[in-house]
Design a protein around this motif. Structure first.
Motif, PDB file in Angstrom:
ATOM      1  N   GLU A 143      15.085   5.643  37.070  1.00  0.00           N
ATOM      2  CA  GLU A 143      15.443   5.612  38.494  1.00  0.00           C
ATOM      3  C   GLU A 143      14.214   5.641  39.406  1.00  0.00           C
ATOM      4  N   SER A 144      13.220   6.457  39.064  1.00  0.00           N
ATOM      5  CA  SER A 144      12.092   6.630  40.006  1.00  0.00           C
ATOM      6  C   SER A 144      10.720   6.697  39.357  1.00  0.00           C
ATOM      7  N   TRP A 183      25.024   5.679  32.367  1.00  0.00           N
ATOM      8  CA  TRP A 183      23.926   4.841  32.892  1.00  0.00           C
ATOM      9  C   TRP A 183      23.647   3.683  31.946  1.00  0.00           C
ATOM     10  N   GLN A 185      17.046   9.545  42.785  1.00  0.00           N
ATOM     11  CA  GLN A 185      17.563   8.490  43.657  1.00  0.00           C
ATOM     12  C   GLN A 185      18.926   8.869  44.267  1.00  0.00           C
ATOM     13  N   TRP A 238      23.520   2.329  36.290  1.00  0.00           N
ATOM     14  CA  TRP A 238      23.530   3.186  37.474  1.00  0.00           C
ATOM     15  C   TRP A 238      24.388   4.399  37.126  1.00  0.00           C
ATOM     16  N   ASN A 266      14.419   3.338  47.188  1.00  0.00           N
ATOM     17  CA  ASN A 266      14.986   2.059  46.789  1.00  0.00           C
ATOM     18  C   ASN A 266      15.015   1.163  48.006  1.00  0.00           C
TER      19      ASN A 266
END
Length: 230
Positions: A162-163, A224, A181, A229, A171
Motif C-alpha cells: 500500500e505505501s 487483498w 492508506q 485492495w 495515493n
C-alpha cells in the motif's frame, strides 16, 4: 144545635186571638243570636286565611328549621370544597417539589457523568501520548512492537504493497493516506491527533481497522490478494 151568626163570629175571633198569642209566646222562647262582636272574636282569632293559628305557627317553625338545615348544608359543602381544594393544592405543591428534586438530581448526575467523561478522555489522551512515546525505531520496527507476532507478516505484506512503509504516502488518484492508506486519511484521527506524521498512530489505526473489518490482518491479507485492495 145551630149557632147564631153572631156567636159563630165570636168563636172565630177568640180562636184567632189564641193562635196569635201562642205564636208570640213561642217566638219569645227561641234564643236570639247575640249582637255583641266581642263574643265571636275568639273564633276569628283562632282562624286566619282558612287555617288554624296553631297550624300556621307549626308551619312557620318547620320553614325556619328547613332554612337552617339548608344553610347548614351549604356551609358544610363549602367547608368540604375548601378542604378538598387545600388538599389538592398541597398535593400539587408536593408533586412540584418532588419533580424539582428529581430534575436537580438528574442535572447533578449528568454533571458528574460529563466530568467523568472529560476525565476519562484526558486520561486516554495521556495514555496515548505515553504509549506513543514508548515506541521507537523504523515503522517496520514499531509495527513489530504493536502487531501480534502471528499477524505481523500479513500486516507487513499489506503495508508494503500500500505505501512501501512511507507514513507520508498519498495515493494520487484516491487521496488515500499513510502507511495503511486510510481513505480518507482523517479517519486515523480516532487513534491520535498526530495521524499525519506519526507511524505509531497509523499502525494502531490500521491494526484496529483490519481486526474490525476482516477479523485479523491475515484475513485482510487474504482479501487483498483476491482483490488487490482491502
Amino acid at each position: 144545635m145551630q149557632l147564631s151568626h153572631a156567636r159563630r163570629n165570636s168563636l172565630i175571633t177568640g180562636i184567632a186571638t189564641l193562635v196569635v198569642s201562642g205564636a208570640a209566646t213561642a217566638a219569645l222562647a227561641i234564643p236570639q243570636p247575640a249582637h255583641n262582636t266581642e263574643a265571636v272574636a275568639p273564633v276569628a282569632a283562632v282562624v286566619a286565611d282558612g287555617k288554624p293559628a296553631a297550624d300556621q305557627a307549626q308551619a312557620g317553625t318547620a320553614a325556619a328549621a328547613a332554612q337552617q338545615a339548608t344553610q347548614a348544608t351549604q356551609e358544610a359543602q363549602a367547608a368540604q370544597a375548601k378542604s378538598e381544594a387545600d388538599a389538592t393544592a398541597q398535593a400539587q405543591a408536593q408533586a412540584a417539589a418532588q419533580a424539582q428534586a428529581e430534575a436537580q438530581a438528574e442535572a447533578e448526575a449528568k454533571a458528574q457523568a460529563d466530568a467523568k467523561a472529560q476525565a476519562d478522555a484526558a486520561a486516554s489522551r495521556s495514555q496515548q501520548r505515553q504509549d506513543l512515546s514508548s515506541y521507537s525505531g523504523t515503522p517496520q520496527q514499531i509495527a513489530a512492537q504493536i502487531v501480534p507476532a502471528g499477524q505481523l507478516q500479513c500486516f507487513s505484506n499489506i503495508v508494503f504493497r500500500e505505501s512501501s512503509w512511507n507514513p507520508l504516502a498519498v495515493n494520487a488518484s484516491s487521496g488515500a493516506y499513510g502507511l495503511v492508506q486510510a481513505l480518507p486519511g482523517s479517519k486515523m484521527a480516532s487513534a491520535g491527533a498526530d495521524w499525519r506524521t506519526n507511524p505509531v498512530t497509523q499502525i494502531k489505526w490500521g491494526l484496529n481497522y483490519m481486526n474490525t473489518r476482516y477479523g485479523s490482518p491475515c484475513s485482510a491479507w487474504s482479501f487483498w490478494q483476491a482483490h488487490h485492495w482491502y
